[in-house]
Design a protein around this motif. Structure first.
Motif, PDB file in Angstrom:
ATOM      1  N   GLN A 128       1.827   6.348   3.336  1.00  0.00           N
ATOM      2  CA  GLN A 128       2.776   6.583   2.259  1.00  0.00           C
ATOM      3  C   GLN A 128       1.990   6.715   0.962  1.00  0.00           C
ATOM      4  OE1 GLN A 128       6.172   7.095   2.364  1.00  0.00           O
ATOM      5  NE2 GLN A 128       5.807   7.666   0.239  1.00  0.00           N
ATOM      6  N   ALA A 129       1.710   7.947   0.579  1.00  0.00           N
ATOM      7  CA  ALA A 129       0.906   8.196  -0.619  1.00  0.00           C
ATOM      8  C   ALA A 129       1.770   8.411  -1.857  1.00  0.00           C
ATOM      9  CB  ALA A 129      -0.004   9.410  -0.406  1.00  0.00           C
ATOM     10  N   LEU A 130       3.011   8.790  -1.673  1.00  0.00           N
ATOM     11  CA  LEU A 130       3.905   9.037  -2.799  1.00  0.00           C
ATOM     12  C   LEU A 130       4.699   7.777  -3.099  1.00  0.00           C
ATOM     13  CD1 LEU A 130       5.059  11.015  -4.860  1.00  0.00           C
ATOM     14  CD2 LEU A 130       6.779  11.671  -3.147  1.00  0.00           C
ATOM     15  N   GLY A 131       4.390   7.162  -4.236  1.00  0.00           N
ATOM     16  CA  GLY A 131       5.104   5.956  -4.623  1.00  0.00           C
ATOM     17  C   GLY A 131       6.304   6.271  -5.491  1.00  0.00           C
ATOM     18  N   GLU A 132       6.935   5.247  -5.996  1.00  0.00           N
ATOM     19  CA  GLU A 132       8.087   5.444  -6.877  1.00  0.00           C
ATOM     20  C   GLU A 132       7.671   5.979  -8.238  1.00  0.00           C
ATOM     21  OE1 GLU A 132      10.536   2.035  -7.207  1.00  0.00           O
ATOM     22  OE2 GLU A 132      10.645   1.649  -5.059  1.00  0.00           O
ATOM     23  N   HIS A 133       6.448   5.642  -8.649  1.00  0.00           N
ATOM     24  CA  HIS A 133       6.007   6.035  -9.986  1.00  0.00           C
ATOM     25  C   HIS A 133       4.675   6.786 -10.001  1.00  0.00           C
ATOM     26  CE1 HIS A 133       9.200   3.499 -11.617  1.00  0.00           C
ATOM     27  NE2 HIS A 133       8.804   2.558 -10.764  1.00  0.00           N
ATOM     28  N   HIS A 134       3.875   6.677  -8.939  1.00  0.00           N
ATOM     29  CA  HIS A 134       2.553   7.294  -8.928  1.00  0.00           C
ATOM     30  C   HIS A 134       2.308   8.010  -7.607  1.00  0.00           C
ATOM     31  CE1 HIS A 134       1.548   5.171 -12.623  1.00  0.00           C
ATOM     32  NE2 HIS A 134       1.958   4.047 -12.065  1.00  0.00           N
ATOM     33  N   ASP A 135       1.713   9.197  -7.698  1.00  0.00           N
ATOM     34  CA  ASP A 135       1.423  10.025  -6.528  1.00  0.00           C
ATOM     35  C   ASP A 135      -0.064   9.913  -6.201  1.00  0.00           C
ATOM     36  OD1 ASP A 135       1.092  11.925  -4.577  1.00  0.00           O
ATOM     37  OD2 ASP A 135       2.093  13.542  -5.667  1.00  0.00           O
ATOM     38  N   LEU A 136      -0.402   9.108  -5.206  1.00  0.00           N
ATOM     39  CA  LEU A 136      -1.801   8.893  -4.843  1.00  0.00           C
ATOM     40  C   LEU A 136      -2.450  10.152  -4.284  1.00  0.00           C
ATOM     41  CD1 LEU A 136      -1.569   5.387  -3.109  1.00  0.00           C
ATOM     42  CD2 LEU A 136      -2.183   5.901  -5.481  1.00  0.00           C
ATOM     43  N   GLN A 137      -1.704  10.918  -3.503  1.00  0.00           N
ATOM     44  CA  GLN A 137      -2.279  12.113  -2.892  1.00  0.00           C
ATOM     45  C   GLN A 137      -2.723  13.113  -3.950  1.00  0.00           C
ATOM     46  OE1 GLN A 137      -2.786  12.460   0.554  1.00  0.00           O
ATOM     47  NE2 GLN A 137      -4.122  14.071  -0.245  1.00  0.00           N
ATOM     48  N   ALA A 138      -1.932  13.273  -4.987  1.00  0.00           N
ATOM     49  CA  ALA A 138      -2.286  14.194  -6.060  1.00  0.00           C
ATOM     50  C   ALA A 138      -3.568  13.742  -6.753  1.00  0.00           C
ATOM     51  CB  ALA A 138      -1.148  14.301  -7.064  1.00  0.00           C
ATOM     52  N   MET A 139      -3.700  12.432  -6.948  1.00  0.00           N
ATOM     53  CA  MET A 139      -4.913  11.898  -7.565  1.00  0.00           C
ATOM     54  C   MET A 139      -6.127  12.131  -6.680  1.00  0.00           C
ATOM     55  SD  MET A 139      -3.455   8.283  -9.017  1.00  0.00           S
ATOM     56  CE  MET A 139      -2.026   8.209 -10.115  1.00  0.00           C
ATOM     57  N   ARG A 182      -6.758   2.418   0.626  1.00  0.00           N
ATOM     58  CA  ARG A 182      -5.495   1.713   0.417  1.00  0.00           C
ATOM     59  C   ARG A 182      -5.434   1.257  -1.033  1.00  0.00           C
ATOM     60  NH1 ARG A 182      -7.138  -0.711   5.318  1.00  0.00           N
ATOM     61  NH2 ARG A 182      -5.828  -0.205   7.130  1.00  0.00           N
ATOM     62  N   ILE A 183      -4.293   1.462  -1.659  1.00  0.00           N
ATOM     63  CA  ILE A 183      -4.079   1.030  -3.037  1.00  0.00           C
ATOM     64  C   ILE A 183      -2.985  -0.033  -3.054  1.00  0.00           C
ATOM     65  CG2 ILE A 183      -3.491   1.750  -5.377  1.00  0.00           C
ATOM     66  CD1 ILE A 183      -6.132   2.893  -4.331  1.00  0.00           C
ATOM     67  N   HIS A 184      -3.234  -1.090  -3.797  1.00  0.00           N
ATOM     68  CA  HIS A 184      -2.280  -2.201  -3.836  1.00  0.00           C
ATOM     69  C   HIS A 184      -0.960  -1.728  -4.454  1.00  0.00           C
ATOM     70  CE1 HIS A 184      -0.565  -6.150  -4.371  1.00  0.00           C
ATOM     71  NE2 HIS A 184      -1.617  -6.715  -3.832  1.00  0.00           N
ATOM     72  N   PRO A 185       0.169  -2.040  -3.805  1.00  0.00           N
ATOM     73  CA  PRO A 185       1.471  -1.563  -4.293  1.00  0.00           C
ATOM     74  C   PRO A 185       1.896  -2.148  -5.634  1.00  0.00           C
ATOM     75  CG  PRO A 185       1.752  -3.101  -2.480  1.00  0.00           C
ATOM     76  CD  PRO A 185       0.297  -2.797  -2.540  1.00  0.00           C
ATOM     77  N   VAL A 186       1.218  -3.207  -6.091  1.00  0.00           N
ATOM     78  CA  VAL A 186       1.564  -3.767  -7.392  1.00  0.00           C
ATOM     79  C   VAL A 186       1.318  -2.754  -8.510  1.00  0.00           C
ATOM     80  CG1 VAL A 186      -0.696  -4.764  -7.976  1.00  0.00           C
ATOM     81  CG2 VAL A 186       1.393  -5.882  -8.768  1.00  0.00           C
ATOM     82  N   LEU A 187       0.456  -1.774  -8.242  1.00  0.00           N
ATOM     83  CA  LEU A 187       0.169  -0.760  -9.255  1.00  0.00           C
ATOM     84  C   LEU A 187       1.238   0.323  -9.331  1.00  0.00           C
ATOM     85  CD1 LEU A 187      -3.686  -0.260  -8.749  1.00  0.00           C
ATOM     86  CD2 LEU A 187      -2.494  -1.783 -10.345  1.00  0.00           C
ATOM     87  N   ASP A 188       2.144   0.349  -8.373  1.00  0.00           N
ATOM     88  CA  ASP A 188       3.198   1.375  -8.382  1.00  0.00           C
ATOM     89  C   ASP A 188       4.378   0.888  -9.209  1.00  0.00           C
ATOM     90  OD1 ASP A 188       4.464   3.751  -7.834  1.00  0.00           O
ATOM     91  OD2 ASP A 188       5.299   3.054  -5.925  1.00  0.00           O
ATOM     92  N   GLN A 189       4.121   0.715 -10.499  1.00  0.00           N
ATOM     93  CA  GLN A 189       5.148   0.300 -11.447  1.00  0.00           C
ATOM     94  C   GLN A 189       5.100   1.230 -12.657  1.00  0.00           C
ATOM     95  OE1 GLN A 189       5.785  -4.085 -11.888  1.00  0.00           O
ATOM     96  NE2 GLN A 189       3.745  -4.238 -10.950  1.00  0.00           N
ATOM     97  N   ALA A 190       6.232   1.397 -13.298  1.00  0.00           N
ATOM     98  CA  ALA A 190       6.332   2.349 -14.409  1.00  0.00           C
ATOM     99  C   ALA A 190       5.415   1.984 -15.570  1.00  0.00           C
ATOM    100  CB  ALA A 190       7.785   2.441 -14.881  1.00  0.00           C
TER     101      ALA A 190
END
Length: 253
Positions: A128-139, A182-190
């Motif tokens: 799951q690379a697309l989060g609620e606020h950040h797109d890891l795949q694009a990065m 893997r990126i920690h989900p705590v970073l997927d915040q606005a």
């Protein structure tokens, strides 16, 4: 010094009272048992009684110790079918004979050439690379385009899971075997800036370009080349300052 000279004080054939152990290998692994037996015989020809334990250990490829009159060698199954010079290197390493540094170099080169045997297929449906606020795949794609090297082509990325610990946090990790970031989900915040998440992705991507090095008795993960490249991130200083200011808030989650 040749392997024969290492045994010049021995008369007649070397004692063979060792054992080949396959019980630690995972079920379903395709392995040529005759080739495994041939590797065991080759090791005993060089060392005498050997307990050869073939493993699927993805962190430590080879280790050896003396147990009574026998030498116990734990080796990744990738060594089954290896060439005689690699067997010589394993024997030299096992008994810490002269030429051990050259033996280590030979073994490291062999592991690098056969690294595909220690990778695991990643279940892409679970990524799951697309989060609620950040797109890891694009990065990841942006930085992979800036480093057009083959070593990065097979890397995949996903948001990780929340851990139990709250006193510390690991923002990202790179699994060398699975080629997975893997990126920690705590970073997927606005309120977490996009550039900071991208810096974490960049940091983990550098591990593929600058793998760890073994120096004497320690393993260096962040080499000088790694650190120099890390500081080339366009907003490096800003990312470091942001982390220092906001780490307590991230730990609250």
């Amino acid at each position: 010094m040749s392997q024969q000279n290492l045994w010049k004080d021995k008369k007649g054939p070397r004692p063979r009272h060792g054992q080949l152990v396959l019980g630690e290998l995972p079920a379903g692994l395709r392995l040529s048992v005759p080739e495994a037996q041939a590797l065991h015989r080759a090791m005993e020809e060089r060392l005498g009684a050997v307990v050869l334990i073939l493993t699927d250990n993805r962190r430590r490829m080879v280790s050896a110790r003396r147990v009574g009159q026998r030498i116990e060698i734990r080796a990744h199954h990738m060594f089954v079918g290896c060439a005689s010079e690699v067997v010589d290197a394993l024997a030299t390493l096992a008994q810490r004979a002269p030429g051990v540094e050259a033996a280590r170099a030979c073994i490291r080169a062999y592991i690098a050439q056969n690294r595909d045997t220690i990778r695991f297929d990643v279940d892409e449906e679970r990524l799951q690379a697309l989060g609620e606020h950040h797109d890891l795949q694009a990065m990841l794609d942006r930085w992979r385009a800036r480093f057009p090297v083959e070593a990065l082509n097979d890397i995949v990325i996903t948001w990780g899971r929340y851990g139990r610990g709250r006193r510390s946090i690991r923002f990202g990790s790179f699994d060398f075997d699975r080629r997975l970031i893997r990126i920690h989900p705590v970073l997927d915040q606005a309120w977490v800036p996009d550039y900071f998440v991208e810096f974490v992705v960049y940091h983990e991507l550098l591990h593929a370009l600058f793998p760890p090095r073994q120096l004497a008795n320690r393993r260096v993960v962040h080499t000088r080349s790694f650190r120099e490249m890390e500081e080339r991130f366009p907003r490096y200083a800003e990312a470091m300052a942001w982390e220092q200011r906001n780490l307590p808030r991230l730990l609250e989650r």
